[in-house]
Scaffold this motif. Structure first.
Motif, PDB file in Angstrom:
ATOM      1  N   UNK A  67       0.835  -1.207   0.000  1.00 46.06           N
ATOM      2  CA  UNK A  67       0.000   0.000   0.000  1.00 46.06           C
ATOM      3  C   UNK A  67       0.869   1.255   0.000  1.00 46.06           C
ATOM      4  N   UNK A  68       1.941   1.246   0.791  1.00 48.00           N
ATOM      5  CA  UNK A  68       2.845   2.394   0.840  1.00 48.00           C
ATOM      6  C   UNK A  68       3.560   2.630  -0.480  1.00 48.00           C
ATOM      7  N   UNK A  69       3.975   1.547  -1.136  1.00 52.35           N
ATOM      8  CA  UNK A  69       4.653   1.684  -2.429  1.00 52.35           C
ATOM      9  C   UNK A  69       3.725   2.277  -3.476  1.00 52.35           C
ATOM     10  N   UNK A  70       2.511   1.766  -3.526  1.00 52.57           N
ATOM     11  CA  UNK A  70       1.549   2.311  -4.492  1.00 52.57           C
ATOM     12  C   UNK A  70       1.206   3.763  -4.179  1.00 52.57           C
ATOM     13  N   UNK A  71       1.021   4.082  -2.915  1.00 55.91           N
ATOM     14  CA  UNK A  71       0.688   5.459  -2.530  1.00 55.91           C
ATOM     15  C   UNK A  71       1.831   6.419  -2.833  1.00 55.91           C
ATOM     16  N   UNK A  72       3.048   6.039  -2.467  1.00 55.76           N
ATOM     17  CA  UNK A  72       4.205   6.895  -2.717  1.00 55.76           C
ATOM     18  C   UNK A  72       4.445   7.122  -4.201  1.00 55.76           C
ATOM     19  N   UNK A  73       4.310   6.064  -4.986  1.00 53.85           N
ATOM     20  CA  UNK A  73       4.494   6.206  -6.431  1.00 53.85           C
ATOM     21  C   UNK A  73       3.410   7.093  -7.036  1.00 53.85           C
ATOM     22  N   UNK A  74       2.184   6.943  -6.565  1.00 54.80           N
ATOM     23  CA  UNK A  74       1.093   7.772  -7.068  1.00 54.80           C
ATOM     24  C   UNK A  74       1.302   9.243  -6.702  1.00 54.80           C
TER      25      UNK A  74
END
Length: 87
Positions: A67-74
């Motif tokens: 979830x953190x990876x997707x949020x940070x990339x977004x």
């Protein structure tokens, strides 16, 4: 204006979120008590298989990292698009 590297930002957010859940879960397990982490246990509504146990902390780390990876990339991607639009 500085451009953000979305991969590095995603990795950073993923590690922070994953380690946050991992440490919080293990802290509550070590602390103990009659009901162990009822509020943190509510994450099992979103993270299938997560429990407030030692083994559940690894599942929580995986979900938190994802979830953190997707949020940070977004966030990085949106920031770069807004910056490109304004220039």
């Amino acid at each position: 204006v500085l451009w953000l590297n979305t991969k590095i930002m995603g990795l950073g957010f993923g590690l922070v979120c994953g380690l946050g859940i991992f440490i919080a879960t293990n802290w509550l397990v070590i602390k103990g008590g009659r009901p162990v982490g009822p509020h943190l246990g509510l994450l099992s509504q979103y993270f299938i298989g997560y429990t407030v146990t030692f083994w559940g902390s690894f599942i929580g780390f995986a979900y938190g990292f994802a979830v953190g990876t997707l949020s940070g990339s977004l966030i990085g991607w949106i920031y770069n698009r807004v910056t490109k639009f304004r220039n």
